[in-house]
Enzyme design. Structure first.
Site, PDB file in Angstrom:
ATOM      1  N   THR A  16       0.837  -1.216   0.000  1.00 11.03           N
ATOM      2  CA  THR A  16       0.000   0.000   0.000  1.00 11.03           C
ATOM      3  C   THR A  16       0.872   1.267   0.000  1.00 11.03           C
ATOM      4  OG1 THR A  16      -0.284   0.053   2.418  1.00 11.03           O
ATOM      5  CG2 THR A  16      -1.938  -1.160   1.125  1.00 11.03           C
ATOM      6  N   ARG A  68      24.260 -15.347   1.644  1.00 10.78           N
ATOM      7  CA  ARG A  68      23.663 -14.015   1.795  1.00 10.78           C
ATOM      8  C   ARG A  68      24.435 -12.984   0.972  1.00 10.78           C
ATOM      9  NH1 ARG A  68      19.245 -11.850   5.072  1.00 10.78           N
ATOM     10  NH2 ARG A  68      19.394  -9.634   4.702  1.00 10.78           N
ATOM     11  N   LYS A  94      13.761  -7.338   4.405  1.00 16.15           N
ATOM     12  CA  LYS A  94      15.151  -7.799   4.443  1.00 16.15           C
ATOM     13  C   LYS A  94      16.054  -6.590   4.716  1.00 16.15           C
ATOM     14  CE  LYS A  94      14.957 -12.199   2.803  1.00 16.15           C
ATOM     15  NZ  LYS A  94      13.513 -12.336   3.099  1.00 16.15           N
ATOM     16  N   LEU A  96      19.233  -4.709   3.712  1.00 19.34           N
ATOM     17  CA  LEU A  96      20.057  -4.634   2.498  1.00 19.34           C
ATOM     18  C   LEU A  96      21.536  -4.579   2.879  1.00 19.34           C
ATOM     19  CD1 LEU A  96      17.759  -2.111   0.685  1.00 19.34           C
ATOM     20  CD2 LEU A  96      18.282  -4.415  -0.171  1.00 19.34           C
ATOM     21  N   ASN A 108      13.756   4.239   4.056  1.00 22.06           N
ATOM     22  CA  ASN A 108      13.014   3.140   4.665  1.00 22.06           C
ATOM     23  C   ASN A 108      11.870   3.738   5.477  1.00 22.06           C
ATOM     24  OD1 ASN A 108      12.359   0.596   5.559  1.00 22.06           O
ATOM     25  ND2 ASN A 108      14.227   0.288   6.752  1.00 22.06           N
ATOM     26  N   HIS A 110       9.073   2.823   8.772  1.00 20.66           N
ATOM     27  CA  HIS A 110       8.885   1.903   9.901  1.00 20.66           C
ATOM     28  C   HIS A 110       7.659   2.337  10.707  1.00 20.66           C
ATOM     29  CE1 HIS A 110       9.969  -0.985  12.926  1.00 20.66           C
ATOM     30  NE2 HIS A 110       9.852  -0.055  13.858  1.00 20.66           N
ATOM     31  N   ALA A 143      23.418  -0.167   7.829  1.00 25.23           N
ATOM     32  CA  ALA A 143      23.654  -1.608   7.954  1.00 25.23           C
ATOM     33  C   ALA A 143      22.898  -2.240   9.117  1.00 25.23           C
ATOM     34  CB  ALA A 143      25.154  -1.860   8.103  1.00 25.23           C
TER      35      ALA A 143
END
Ligand code: GRF
Length: 209
Positions: A16, A68, A94, A96, A108, A110, A143
């Site tokens: 969304t 990974r 995930k 990055l 990002n 949250h 990180a």
């Protein structure tokens, strides 16, 4: 100063937030367009939303790579092939790795007021703690887990009787609006990063006219 016309958006679920960015970028005045959508899994509504909008998609599953590190390299190569100015991790579940983080600015989102309640269960953890106010955070990815420089935050009340799903939906209404606003401003005005301070617009802090 960086500017953000070309967006690659990464998703793992319902998408969304992606849809809000797709809708906003339909207006050329928005200043940014979604040039590709990437995911770490198949069969999610986020990918279907991209396809319906005519936006190319790619899927890079962790399990398809021996390590990974190889997944990190593969997803970075996929992202880079679209030459994005900004990568938006919008419900992408995930962390990055360096190949992406060193090549791109990654934004990002949250569903909690960081640094409280980072991680995959920010809404559940805030509710379990008994907070009366929570919210959402738009930040740069680094990180760590939800530990990058904060770009914007907005508060959302916790109401009596809330469960995780109800509270998350109330947060997501605000989260989508904030993400669209911040991505648009970064695209139109540019941004600079100094330590943990992210400044949108001219270095004086004035907004572009
Ligand atoms: C958002 O609340 C995001 O912050 C969290 O998962 C949700 C994704 O929602 N990590 P959607 O896939 O954009 O609908």
């Amino acid at each position: 100063m960086s500017k953000a016309g070309r967006l690659v958006v990464l998703v793992s679920g319902s998408g969304t937030n992606l849809q809000a960015l797709l809708d906003a970028s339909a207006d050329p005045a928005y200043g940014a367009e979604v040039v590709a959508v990437g995911a770490d899994r198949d069969g999610i509504e986020g990918l279907a939303r991209a396809t319906r909008a005519g936006v190319p998609t790619f899927v890079e599953k962790l399990g398809d790579h021996p390590t990974r590190g190889e997944w990190d390299e593969a997803i970075a190569a996929r992202i880079s092939s679209y030459e994005p100015d900004l990568v938006v991790s919008a419900g992408f579940m995930k962390i990055l790795g360096a190949p992406t983080l060193e090549a791109h600015t990654v934004l990002n989102t949250h569903p909690a007021l960081l640094p409280s309640f980072p991680g995959a269960h920010g809404v559940r953890d805030a509710l379990a703690h008994g907070v009366k106010v929570t919210g959402c955070t738009v930040m740069l990815a680094d990180a760590g887990v939800d530990s990058g420089p904060i770009v914007a935050q907005e508060a959302v009340p916790v109401l009596p009787g809330d469960d995780e799903a109800v509270l998350h939906e109330r947060i997501k209404v605000v989260e989508r609006r904030l993400l669209v606003e911040i991505v648009g401003r970064m695209a139109r005005e540019g941004w600079t990063v100094s330590g943990r301070t992210v400044r949108i617009g001219k270095e004086t802090g004035e907004e572009s006219k």
